[in-house]
Enzyme design. Structure first.
Site, PDB file in Angstrom:
ATOM      1  N   ARG A 126      72.102  -5.424 -10.441  1.00  0.00           N
ATOM      2  CA  ARG A 126      73.539  -5.168 -10.608  1.00  0.00           C
ATOM      3  C   ARG A 126      74.090  -4.278  -9.492  1.00  0.00           C
ATOM      4  O   ARG A 126      75.246  -4.393  -9.124  1.00  0.00           O
ATOM      5  CB  ARG A 126      73.823  -4.500 -11.951  1.00  0.00           C
ATOM      6  CG  ARG A 126      73.619  -5.374 -13.154  1.00  0.00           C
ATOM      7  CD  ARG A 126      74.147  -4.660 -14.410  1.00  0.00           C
ATOM      8  NE  ARG A 126      73.671  -5.254 -15.629  1.00  0.00           N
ATOM      9  CZ  ARG A 126      74.214  -6.315 -16.224  1.00  0.00           C
ATOM     10  NH1 ARG A 126      75.243  -6.918 -15.686  1.00  0.00           N
ATOM     11  NH2 ARG A 126      73.715  -6.787 -17.356  1.00  0.00           N
ATOM     12  N   LYS A 137      78.444  -6.205 -19.461  1.00  0.00           N
ATOM     13  CA  LYS A 137      78.218  -5.184 -18.472  1.00  0.00           C
ATOM     14  C   LYS A 137      78.542  -5.722 -17.077  1.00  0.00           C
ATOM     15  O   LYS A 137      78.875  -4.957 -16.177  1.00  0.00           O
ATOM     16  CB  LYS A 137      76.750  -4.747 -18.458  1.00  0.00           C
ATOM     17  CG  LYS A 137      76.220  -4.149 -19.707  1.00  0.00           C
ATOM     18  CD  LYS A 137      74.737  -3.836 -19.535  1.00  0.00           C
ATOM     19  CE  LYS A 137      74.139  -3.463 -20.856  1.00  0.00           C
ATOM     20  NZ  LYS A 137      72.688  -3.278 -20.774  1.00  0.00           N
ATOM     21  N   GLY A 138      78.413  -7.008 -16.915  1.00  0.00           N
ATOM     22  CA  GLY A 138      78.477  -7.616 -15.592  1.00  0.00           C
ATOM     23  C   GLY A 138      79.717  -7.349 -14.785  1.00  0.00           C
ATOM     24  O   GLY A 138      79.664  -7.267 -13.568  1.00  0.00           O
ATOM     25  N   ASP A 179      73.449  -9.692 -12.897  1.00  0.00           N
ATOM     26  CA  ASP A 179      72.050  -9.293 -13.007  1.00  0.00           C
ATOM     27  C   ASP A 179      71.123 -10.458 -13.315  1.00  0.00           C
ATOM     28  O   ASP A 179      71.557 -11.550 -13.669  1.00  0.00           O
ATOM     29  CB  ASP A 179      71.892  -8.264 -14.123  1.00  0.00           C
ATOM     30  CG  ASP A 179      71.969  -8.900 -15.510  1.00  0.00           C
ATOM     31  OD1 ASP A 179      71.030  -8.705 -16.310  1.00  0.00           O
ATOM     32  OD2 ASP A 179      72.962  -9.594 -15.810  1.00  0.00           O
ATOM     33  N   GLU A 217      86.390 -10.507 -15.805  1.00  0.00           N
ATOM     34  CA  GLU A 217      85.029 -10.985 -16.020  1.00  0.00           C
ATOM     35  C   GLU A 217      84.339 -11.196 -14.674  1.00  0.00           C
ATOM     36  O   GLU A 217      85.001 -11.471 -13.674  1.00  0.00           O
ATOM     37  CB  GLU A 217      85.081 -12.297 -16.816  1.00  0.00           C
ATOM     38  CG  GLU A 217      83.751 -12.937 -17.121  1.00  0.00           C
ATOM     39  CD  GLU A 217      82.853 -12.127 -18.026  1.00  0.00           C
ATOM     40  OE1 GLU A 217      82.335 -11.084 -17.569  1.00  0.00           O
ATOM     41  OE2 GLU A 217      82.619 -12.537 -19.168  1.00  0.00           O
ATOM     42  N   LYS A 249      82.304 -20.657 -11.139  1.00  0.00           N
ATOM     43  CA  LYS A 249      81.265 -21.668 -10.947  1.00  0.00           C
ATOM     44  C   LYS A 249      81.763 -22.962 -11.601  1.00  0.00           C
ATOM     45  O   LYS A 249      81.286 -23.383 -12.647  1.00  0.00           O
ATOM     46  CB  LYS A 249      79.957 -21.181 -11.574  1.00  0.00           C
ATOM     47  CG  LYS A 249      78.722 -21.893 -11.068  1.00  0.00           C
ATOM     48  CD  LYS A 249      77.456 -21.385 -11.731  1.00  0.00           C
ATOM     49  CE  LYS A 249      76.855 -20.219 -11.001  1.00  0.00           C
ATOM     50  NZ  LYS A 249      75.474 -19.926 -11.454  1.00  0.00           N
ATOM     51  N   VAL A 290      73.038 -16.315  -8.912  1.00  0.00           N
ATOM     52  CA  VAL A 290      73.530 -15.222  -8.077  1.00  0.00           C
ATOM     53  C   VAL A 290      73.395 -13.871  -8.780  1.00  0.00           C
ATOM     54  O   VAL A 290      73.488 -13.783 -10.000  1.00  0.00           O
ATOM     55  CB  VAL A 290      74.993 -15.456  -7.645  1.00  0.00           C
ATOM     56  CG1 VAL A 290      75.073 -16.643  -6.686  1.00  0.00           C
ATOM     57  CG2 VAL A 290      75.906 -15.687  -8.831  1.00  0.00           C
ATOM     58  N   ASP A 301      81.389 -19.905 -15.808  1.00  0.00           N
ATOM     59  CA  ASP A 301      80.779 -21.192 -15.481  1.00  0.00           C
ATOM     60  C   ASP A 301      81.061 -22.205 -16.578  1.00  0.00           C
ATOM     61  O   ASP A 301      81.964 -23.006 -16.451  1.00  0.00           O
ATOM     62  CB  ASP A 301      79.323 -21.087 -15.049  1.00  0.00           C
ATOM     63  CG  ASP A 301      78.341 -20.673 -16.119  1.00  0.00           C
ATOM     64  OD1 ASP A 301      78.709 -20.504 -17.274  1.00  0.00           O
ATOM     65  OD2 ASP A 301      77.154 -20.536 -15.777  1.00  0.00           O
TER      66      ASP A 301
END
Length: 191
Positions: A164, A42-43, A158, A98, A130, A152, A102
């Site tokens: 979000r 979802k990000g 989120d 995306e 990251k 973050v 990280d």
């Protein structure tokens, strides 16, 4: 929500400007082509919408939902596909969009999966990189911002499905997601 943030790391204005620059780079790379843009839910939904609207090349849109962490704080070592793409990627130029990279585990597995499915090319576009947490030998092809090892939120990212909808990227106050005395629910910004 705003009071839960330690500080704004990247403003809404900075985000808009940088997305426009990254979209121009993608336009140059895919001139004369019609890539398949895959949003990793979802990000990345907010970033994805803004990014694809800035593209001038024709694109097709698709969506995936994946997980590699489940409810633990360490990677399970397996990529779990919760929602797969609808489009056939065979012979296509695929752009994976995306929110954050990280460890690199999820994106390295996704890139390999699309290649295995016959994609002609796989390009990774991320909002946040990251690098300090990278465990896999993978880098995004296009990245908007590099961030440090901080938790973050905002602009799609989120904590426990909240924050979000913040229009900027902010560092979440440590006391909101843990004080170190109890294990965290999930790993902050791990992908």
């Amino acid at each position: 929500m705003h009071k839960d943030c330690e500080r704004i790391l990247i403003s809404e204005k900075e985000i808009r400007k940088r997305i426009a620059e990254v979209a121009r780079s993608a336009d140059e790379k895919f001139k004369g082509k019609c890539p398949l843009c895959v949003c990793i839910l979802k990000g990345s939904a907010i970033f994805f919408a803004d990014f694809v609207r800035r593209l001038t090349v024709p694109v097709e849109l698709d969506f995936m939902s994946v997980s590699s962490y489940g409810s633990g704080t360490a990677s399970s070592g397996k990529l779990k596909i919760k929602k797969d793409t609808d489009a056939d990627v065979g012979g296509r130029d695929v752009i994976i969009v995306e929110d954050i990279i990280d460890s690199g585990f999820t994106l390295s597995k996704l890139k390999a999966l699309f290649k295995e499915r016959g994609a002609r090319s796989v390009t990774i576009v991320v909002l946040l990189d990251k690098k300090c947490r990278r465990e896999c030998d993978i880098s995004p092809d296009l990245s908007c911002f590099e961030v440090g090892d901080e938790f973050v939120v905002g602009y799609g990212l989120d904590y426990d499905e909240r924050y979000r909808n913040l229009p900027y990227i902010a560092v979440l106050k440590r006391g909101i997601y843990g004080d170190g005395s109890q294990p965290l629910k999930g790993t902050p910004n791990s992908k």
